[in-house]
Design a protein around this motif. Structure first.
Motif, PDB file in Angstrom:
ATOM      1  N   ASN A  16      -7.895  -9.136   1.278  1.00 46.98           N
ATOM      2  CA  ASN A  16      -8.454  -7.916   1.368  1.00 46.98           C
ATOM      3  C   ASN A  16      -9.750  -7.964   2.322  1.00 46.98           C
ATOM      4  OD1 ASN A  16      -9.084  -5.324   0.952  1.00 46.98           O
ATOM      5  ND2 ASN A  16      -9.217  -5.207  -1.386  1.00 46.98           N
ATOM      6  N   ALA A  17      -9.417  -7.360   3.534  1.00 41.82           N
ATOM      7  CA  ALA A  17     -10.412  -7.176   4.531  1.00 41.82           C
ATOM      8  C   ALA A  17     -11.520  -8.420   4.282  1.00 41.82           C
ATOM      9  CB  ALA A  17     -11.338  -5.942   4.150  1.00 41.82           C
ATOM     10  N   THR A  74      -6.539  -8.742   6.355  1.00 38.72           N
ATOM     11  CA  THR A  74      -5.672  -8.121   5.204  1.00 38.72           C
ATOM     12  C   THR A  74      -4.287  -8.581   5.191  1.00 38.72           C
ATOM     13  OG1 THR A  74      -7.135  -6.394   5.135  1.00 38.72           O
ATOM     14  CG2 THR A  74      -5.359  -5.926   3.766  1.00 38.72           C
ATOM     15  N   THR A  97      -2.215  -6.844  -2.897  1.00 37.85           N
ATOM     16  CA  THR A  97      -3.141  -7.167  -1.853  1.00 37.85           C
ATOM     17  C   THR A  97      -3.524  -8.627  -2.123  1.00 37.85           C
ATOM     18  OG1 THR A  97      -3.714  -4.861  -1.499  1.00 37.85           O
ATOM     19  CG2 THR A  97      -5.046  -6.613  -0.236  1.00 37.85           C
ATOM     20  N   LYS A 135     -10.919 -11.101  -2.065  1.00 37.10           N
ATOM     21  CA  LYS A 135     -12.143 -10.478  -1.527  1.00 37.10           C
ATOM     22  C   LYS A 135     -13.058 -11.607  -1.557  1.00 37.10           C
ATOM     23  CE  LYS A 135     -12.476  -5.470  -2.323  1.00 37.10           C
ATOM     24  NZ  LYS A 135     -12.385  -4.579  -3.156  1.00 37.10           N
TER      25      LYS A 135
END
Lengths: 270, 298
Positions: free
Chosen positions: B22-23, B12, B19, B206
């Motif tokens: 993101n993960a 992240t 952001t 993402k």
């Protein structure tokens, strides 16, 4: 260490701006170091006297005076070296080569050390030039050569070395903060020649020899080698390197190194 | 199970309120030619910046060669991010000498890599005199210098002319044929489709898809047909049961998509019975581009 020095050398040796600045620097340095006798005899011919003393008999180049005299004069040229450091560091940002260096496998620590090695080399070469110049001028001009006089005051060379590495790290810190050579050069000059002197003058006005004054960075590096010339008009001078000044300068060196590290290693390199 | 080259988990990165990554979870195996896709601002370059040590991650982990990241691992990686970055006042060879020192590579490699990218004759000219294509090729030469196990290329054909693009593509294929792992970030889907074995799609930091290119391209996307009487053909096709969509394209041909159970032979038979003879019939290959756009709009 040797590898890092080679890398810095590859970056600098074919860089015209560096070559010009370096040549100019050494010409000025040698001129300043060697011309004092000429200036003094010129002053005598023009009828100048220092409290009844003819300028030409001032033992400017005699051991042990020569070390403090030369290092003091040479310290004025440290701005030139600072410009070289500023250009070398800001170029890495404007060409984005610091990013590529790190992508290629250099650690941020190595990058910091490569610049430190460069600063050390400049300072060391400078110290050697002063040593050789002082020895030659001293041998030519001293009436006698006595080893204990030769070595007296030679610690000024080491003090000069510390003065340079501290000042050049300050220049590096400003470069890392501003990333543009023009801004960094202006900021360094503005701070060293205007901001700090003004603050010092203000503090002096508030109370004589305010304790804070010795802590300012430019003051700290300048205090390592004090002005020696009043001794020729029978005034007392500080003809030694004060331990306090050494500690303060070392403190600034450590502080600059720490912040330089943080700025290289902990910030995104865009 | 092939060995991991790169493993990213929960990566992240925040820029203030934004952001950028993101993960993100990602695994790249040895020998993969991995395409990292996504529109501008989807976090591709930020991700590459983090795994190459120039951007600080906010949280998460990544591992190179199943080890915690350290600077010396990057000597085994050849990478170019965005535009080629070199010292403009130095020649190509002088620039590569610096890279050799950093990567602990003998200088004999310089001539070899310059020959690979076809820059040997101009190696002694200053970098600032190079055209964009030459700069890009020098960057690839630099990335190849240490004969790296992994090659990371971020938009390697950006700003190149069609010939340059074809050359770089050929070069990538040759390097991949040598068994090297390649990570290719691009928004040129055609490029990824032509060279990659696997790909992942990023959107707003993402990962929204990951898979193999071959699987994604298996099957077809309907047929392209035409006839001398295109209007009648269109009407007949519209009336046929199982036709999902009909579109006329720039070549004045019809692109027809069917439901799964439709047999193309029966469709053709139907047209002939109605008095229409086709002068063109071709399957439409699936394209990454179409799937990519579908994924992004979902």
């Amino acid at each position: 260490m040797w590898k890092l020095l080679q890398i810095e050398w590859l970056k600098l040796k074919n860089y015209k701006t560096f070559n010009r600045l370096a040549i100019l620097y050494f010409i000025l340095l040698l001129l300043i170091l060697s011309s004092v006798k000429l200036i003094l005899s010129w002053m005598e011919n023009s009828g100048v006297e220092f409290q009844g003393i003819s300028p030409n008999i001032i033992p400017f180049y005699d051991f042990p005076d020569v070390w403090q005299n030369l290092t003091y004069l040479a310290s004025y040229l440290k701005f030139f070296l600072a410009f070289i450091v500023i250009i070398s560091v800001t170029n890495e940002y404007s060409f984005r080569t610091i990013r590529q260096n790190i992508i290629d496998g250099m650690s941020p620590q190595s990058f910091l050390w490569s610049k430190q090695v460069m600063i050390f080399t400049f300072s060391l070469v400078n110290m050697l030039v002063l040593f050789v110049a002082g020895t030659i001028m001293g041998l030519i001009h001293s009436y006698t050569f006595e080893p204990h006089l030769f070595f007296t005051g030679i610690e000024f060379l080491l003090a000069h070395f510390l003065e340079l590495i501290t000042f050049l790290n300050l220049a590096m810190l400003i470069s890392l903060l501003l990333k543009k050579s023009g801004f960094a050069i202006i900021a360094l000059c503005f701070y060293a020649l205007f901001v700090e002197p003004s603050l010092v003058a203000y503090l002096n006005y508030k109370s004589d020899d305010h304790w804070l004054i010795t802590l300012f960075p430019i003051n700290a590096v300048n205090n390592l080698v004090k002005v020696p010339f009043q001794r020729y008009v029978f005034m007392e001078i500080q003809n030694y390197v004060a331990i306090g000044s050494l500690i303060i300068a070392l403190g600034w060196y450590g502080l600059c190194l720490f912040f330089n590290y943080l700025l290289i290693a902990k910030r995104d390199i865009a | 199970m092939r060995e991991n080259i790169l493993k990213i988990s929960g990566l992240t990165k925040h820029y203030g309120k934004i952001t950028a990554v993101n993960a993100l979870d990602l695994e790249i195996k040895k020998g993969n030619v991995f395409g990292l896709l996504g529109p501008n601002g989807s976090g591709k370059s930020t991700t590459l910046g983090i795994i190459l040590g120039v951007t600080q991650k906010s949280s998460g982990e990544y591992q190179w060669f199943d080890q915690q990241p350290i600077a010396s691992q990057r000597k085994r990686i050849g990478a170019i991010l965005e535009s080629p970055t070199f010292y403009p006042y130095l020649s190509g060879v002088q620039n590569l000498k610096i890279v050799c020192r950093i990567k602990d590579v003998p200088q004999q490699r310089i001539d070899e890599v310059l020959k690979i990218v076809g820059l040997y004759e101009r190696g002694r000219s200053p970098f600032k005199t190079y055209s964009l294509g030459m700069k890009q090729r020098l960057a690839i030469a630099s990335a190849l210098l240490s004969d790296p196990e992994v090659l990371i290329l971020d938009e390697p054909t950006n700003g190149l002319d069609p010939q340059g693009i074809a050359e770089i593509r050929q070069l990538i294929l040759e390097i991949a044929a040598g068994g090297k792992t390649i990570i290719l970030a691009s928004h040129l889907l055609d490029e990824v489709q032509k060279v990659c074995t696997h790909f992942a799609v990023l959107k707003n930091g993402k990962k929204i898809f990951t898979g193999s290119v071959a699987e994604s391209l298996s099957g077809n996307d309907g047929v392209e047909i035409s006839s001398f009487n295109i209007e009648q053909l269109e009407e007949l096709a519209k009336a046929y049961k199982g036709v999902k969509q009909i579109k006329k394209n720039n070549l004045n041909r019809l692109e027809v998509q069917f439901d799964d159970q439709v047999n193309i032979l029966e469709f053709h038979q139907y047209l002939i019975e109605k008095g229409i003879v086709l002068n063109h019939l071709a399957y439409i290959n699936k394209s990454l581009e179409k799937q990519f756009l579908e994924l992004l709009s979902a």
